[in-house]
Write a protein that holds these residues in place. Structure first.
Motif, PDB file in Angstrom:
ATOM      1  N   PHE A 132     -36.764  10.040 -13.019  1.00 46.45           N
ATOM      2  CA  PHE A 132     -36.161  11.365 -13.119  1.00 46.45           C
ATOM      3  C   PHE A 132     -34.782  11.399 -12.467  1.00 46.45           C
ATOM      4  O   PHE A 132     -33.910  12.178 -12.855  1.00 46.45           O
ATOM      5  N   MET A 133     -34.589  10.517 -11.482  1.00 46.11           N
ATOM      6  CA  MET A 133     -33.316  10.470 -10.750  1.00 46.11           C
ATOM      7  C   MET A 133     -32.223   9.710 -11.486  1.00 46.11           C
ATOM      8  O   MET A 133     -31.063   9.757 -11.079  1.00 46.11           O
ATOM      9  N   PHE A 134     -32.597   8.976 -12.516  1.00 42.32           N
ATOM     10  CA  PHE A 134     -31.613   8.126 -13.195  1.00 42.32           C
ATOM     11  C   PHE A 134     -30.325   8.846 -13.593  1.00 42.32           C
ATOM     12  O   PHE A 134     -29.242   8.301 -13.405  1.00 42.32           O
ATOM     13  N   PRO A 135     -30.392  10.067 -14.137  1.00 43.92           N
ATOM     14  CA  PRO A 135     -29.135  10.702 -14.555  1.00 43.92           C
ATOM     15  C   PRO A 135     -28.128  10.878 -13.426  1.00 43.92           C
ATOM     16  O   PRO A 135     -26.928  10.767 -13.652  1.00 43.92           O
ATOM     17  N   MET A 136     -28.595  11.126 -12.199  1.00 40.86           N
ATOM     18  CA  MET A 136     -27.627  11.366 -11.130  1.00 40.86           C
ATOM     19  C   MET A 136     -27.056  10.069 -10.576  1.00 40.86           C
ATOM     20  O   MET A 136     -26.050  10.078  -9.881  1.00 40.86           O
ATOM     21  N   ILE A 137     -27.700   8.956 -10.884  1.00 41.90           N
ATOM     22  CA  ILE A 137     -27.224   7.682 -10.358  1.00 41.90           C
ATOM     23  C   ILE A 137     -26.366   6.947 -11.389  1.00 41.90           C
ATOM     24  O   ILE A 137     -25.480   6.178 -11.038  1.00 41.90           O
ATOM     25  N   PRO A 140     -21.073   8.287 -14.214  1.00 42.00           N
ATOM     26  CA  PRO A 140     -20.726   9.508 -14.949  1.00 42.00           C
ATOM     27  C   PRO A 140     -19.787   9.276 -16.134  1.00 42.00           C
ATOM     28  O   PRO A 140     -19.994   9.854 -17.202  1.00 42.00           O
ATOM     29  N   TRP A 189     -28.136  18.288 -16.676  1.00 47.32           N
ATOM     30  CA  TRP A 189     -28.895  17.045 -16.909  1.00 47.32           C
ATOM     31  C   TRP A 189     -28.657  16.051 -15.771  1.00 47.32           C
ATOM     32  O   TRP A 189     -29.581  15.420 -15.277  1.00 47.32           O
ATOM     33  N   TRP A 191     -27.483  16.652 -12.552  1.00 47.59           N
ATOM     34  CA  TRP A 191     -27.667  17.016 -11.149  1.00 47.59           C
ATOM     35  C   TRP A 191     -28.930  17.794 -10.819  1.00 47.59           C
ATOM     36  O   TRP A 191     -29.182  18.091  -9.663  1.00 47.59           O
ATOM     37  N   LEU A 194     -30.883  16.146  -8.071  1.00 47.07           N
ATOM     38  CA  LEU A 194     -30.481  16.314  -6.668  1.00 47.07           C
ATOM     39  C   LEU A 194     -31.160  17.547  -6.073  1.00 47.07           C
ATOM     40  O   LEU A 194     -31.702  17.502  -4.975  1.00 47.07           O
ATOM     41  N   LEU A 197     -34.708  16.704  -5.431  1.00 51.96           N
ATOM     42  CA  LEU A 197     -34.920  15.878  -4.233  1.00 51.96           C
ATOM     43  C   LEU A 197     -34.852  16.708  -2.956  1.00 51.96           C
ATOM     44  O   LEU A 197     -35.686  16.557  -2.063  1.00 51.96           O
ATOM     45  N   PHE A 243     -24.800  22.669  -2.004  1.00 47.02           N
ATOM     46  CA  PHE A 243     -24.303  21.338  -2.363  1.00 47.02           C
ATOM     47  C   PHE A 243     -23.835  21.293  -3.803  1.00 47.02           C
ATOM     48  O   PHE A 243     -22.771  20.771  -4.131  1.00 47.02           O
ATOM     49  N   ASP A 247     -19.977  20.844  -5.405  1.00 50.79           N
ATOM     50  CA  ASP A 247     -19.658  19.730  -6.289  1.00 50.79           C
ATOM     51  C   ASP A 247     -19.340  20.181  -7.705  1.00 50.79           C
ATOM     52  O   ASP A 247     -18.532  19.564  -8.398  1.00 50.79           O
TER      53      ASP A 247
END
Lengths: 315, 295
Positions: A132-137, A140, A189, A191, A194, A197, A243, A247
């Motif tokens: 699920f975290m893949f998009p933020m890592i 960009p 999609w 963020w 984040l 988390l 946050f 951003d």
């Protein structure tokens, strides 16, 4: 170094031990100032790479300069008055507010939902969270390209999906009215993870007693969520929102790659407008003034939200 | 906000039981199905984009443009990868990205770890606040000064310029993650070191640093990822052969617009290292991100 640990009890300042090893002595002196020595490199970086540039940006905002050999020309408040009457500037502020409200709103709602989901215990939870975290890592600029392709009105997969459920043909990023929502979808999609988390960390830290009390009182899941979980979580949700707000105002990569502010100026946020003025057209003075505005905007949001949070913490 | 910066001392309360959410009913089949459906709905958008990128990167032009889309029924080809790798000096860009990300994350650790220790041990709130400002400032706001300064120093297009500018990304990240790791060390560790005759700096170097190695791994990996992903610094401060991969792929768009196949191949290659690192350090990354509550 090894010898130092075996050395006799450390000499007291008043009665120095006979002939302490010189190294030991130097270390003692340094030890006294360790709280300044340890962060010193960080402070140097902060001053050289942050304070100085910001100061320089403010300095430039009172000047007219296009680079080159001629020094910046002092123009006083010209850039400020110019910005106040610049329709494109106000337009860019409006687009920033629109984009930020839309995307952060979506992210907070979806992120809290996702956090509740990933808080459940189920096999493979760790892996599911990571996926699920893949998009933020993901990178960009590269992700933005993939979205650009998916947004394509004729070959893009998004239109195929929309049409196959009976929707209209959308122009997405070529439509001046749709481009900001389209970019907000990409930002959401990227963020939402984040927010998920941060809220997840908040959920894990919640006390159990109120939940047990709610159970005893016979509250259903929805009632428990609204009356117990949500109020307890609100400080954490505010942090996550803060946050993301900060951003989102600064969003650059995806807008630059997907639309570059277009069509026309329909997706030109303040960040992008300032970047173009400063670094594409090399209007360093006016660009810097716009960047000062951008920085102020970020700080105002930060301050307002910190106040808001202080209030929820007390309440 | 201060909550995320001030060190969290471990609370005296017993370790939280595995949080049992009141909603969950063990063994309920309906509940399980609901969970599975919810998970699918949550994960589908996250993964679909990458699925579409990967499959497109192996498709021929005809198959990319085909409507209805070809989900699996296409003949895979490596042409796009060959194209992406040969049309531009790919090896060069890859080296640039690796060197810049590696150096700037190491530098970020070297600067950030001692600062984080100092903040955690001496409760230097003011220091942590000034670092927080670094996180607040819009990156674009220091791009103009950087550009002017590095142009004057004739450093645009060099590694040092890129590495230095990326330290701004890597070092606050390191600080925010490491503060929590240092704060979590029990006070007794420091007392014991002192009894053994360890000086203060020695305690930092020989006791605190080794004990927080997992934290440094997390911080290092995250710093690497965020430096690798950076676009705007590299867009301004690199040129020609010094481009990093995100800038290279962006320029690729201009040179070959609508050549989606090679572009998807390019995008896939760029993201590969990030995903490998993330999967390898899965648990650490989740903790790191959550602890700092900073990206």
């Amino acid at each position: 170094m090894a010898q130092t640990t075996e050395s006799p009890p450390r000499p007291t300042p008043k009665a120095p031990a006979p002939q302490p090893a010189p190294r030991r002595r130097l270390l003692d002196v340094l030890d006294r100032y360790d709280r300044y020595i340890l962060p010193a490199p960080a402070l140097i970086v902060v001053v050289a790479m942050l304070a100085f540039p910001i100061g320089y940006t403010i300095y430039l905002s009172f000047h007219e300069w296009s680079g080159g050999l001629r020094p910046p020309e002092f123009v006083g408040l010209d850039n400020l008055t110019r910005s106040l009457t610049d329709g494109q500037f106000w337009g860019s502020i409006w687009r920033t507010v629109y984009f930020v409200t839309l995307s952060v709103g979506l992210q907070v709602v979806l992120g809290v939902g996702a956090a509740l989901l990933f808080h459940q215990r189920f096999p493979g939870r760790g892996m599911a969270r990571t996926l699920f975290m893949f998009p933020m890592i993901a990178t960009p600029a590269a992700v933005a390209l993939v979205w650009k392709m998916m947004f394509d009105p004729t070959i893009g997969i998004l239109n195929y999906i929309v049409q196959s459920v009976g929707g209209p043909t959308l122009l997405w990023i070529s439509d001046a009215n749709l481009v900001i929502p389209a970019l907000a979808i990409v930002d959401t999609w990227m963020w939402t993870p984040l927010v998920m988390l941060i809220v997840l960390a908040g959920l894990a830290a919640l006390p159990q007693e109120p939940f047990e009390a709610a159970k005893v009182d016979g509250a259903g899941p929805i009632r428990t969520f609204v009356s117990v979980t949500l109020p307890l979580l609100s400080p954490v949700i505010l942090v996550a929102a803060l946050f993301r707000l900060i951003d989102a105002i600064k969003t650059f990569d995806i807008i630059k790659v997907i639309t570059d502010g277009g069509p026309g100026t329909a997706s030109e946020t303040l960040n992008l407008y300032a970047f173009k003025q400063g670094l594409s057209y090399l209007h360093f003075g006016y660009g810097s003034m716009l960047l000062v505005w951008l920085t102020l905007l970020v700080f105002v949001v930060a301050i307002v939200f910190t106040r808001l949070r202080a209030r929820t913490d007390q309440g | 906000m201060s909550q995320t910066l001030t060190p969290h001392r471990p609370t005296a309360k017993p370790a939280a039981r595995p949080a049992a959410r009141p909603r969950r009913r063990r063994g309920s089949i309906l509940g399980r199905i609901g969970l599975a459906v919810a998970l699918t709905v949550a994960l589908a958008p996250a993964l679909f984009v990458f699925f579409w990128m990967l499959t497109s990167s192996f498709k021929q032009q005809v198959d990319i443009y085909s409507i209805p889309p070809k989900w699996f029924d296409f003949t895979p080809t490596l042409d796009n990868y060959r194209d992406a790798l040969t049309r531009t000096p790919f090896g060069r860009y890859m080296t640039n990205s690796l060197v810049v990300a590696a150096c700037s994350s190491l530098l970020g650790l070297a600067i950030g770890v001692p600062a984080a220790y100092s903040i955690a041990r001496y409760r230097q709130t003011k220091l942590s606040l000034s670092l927080l400002t670094a996180r607040l400032l819009p990156g674009v706001a220091y791009l103009v000064p950087f550009f002017v300064a590095f142009t004057a120093l004739r450093m645009v297009g060099t590694y040092p310029a890129l590495i230095l500018s990326h330290v701004i990304i890597t070092f606050p990240l390191t600080v925010f993650i490491m503060v929590n790791f240092f704060a979590a060390l029990p006070e007794e560790v420091y007392d014991a070191a002192q009894v053994d005759g360890c000086g203060k700096l020695e305690t930092f170097w020989r006791i605190a640093v080794p004990l927080t190695r997992p934290g440094m791994l997390t911080a290092g990996i995250l710093a690497f990822i965020f430096s690798w992903n950076d676009f705007k610094m590299a867009l301004i401060l690199s040129d020609g052969d010094s481009r990093t991969l995100p800038v290279a792929v962006f320029n690729f768009v201009h040179e070959a617009s609508l050549d989606w196949g090679p572009m998807m191949a390019y995008a896939s290659i760029i993201m590969l290292p990030v995903f490998v690192l993330t999967l390898a350090a899965q648990r650490h990354i989740v903790t790191g991100m959550t602890m700092g509550s900073v990206k």
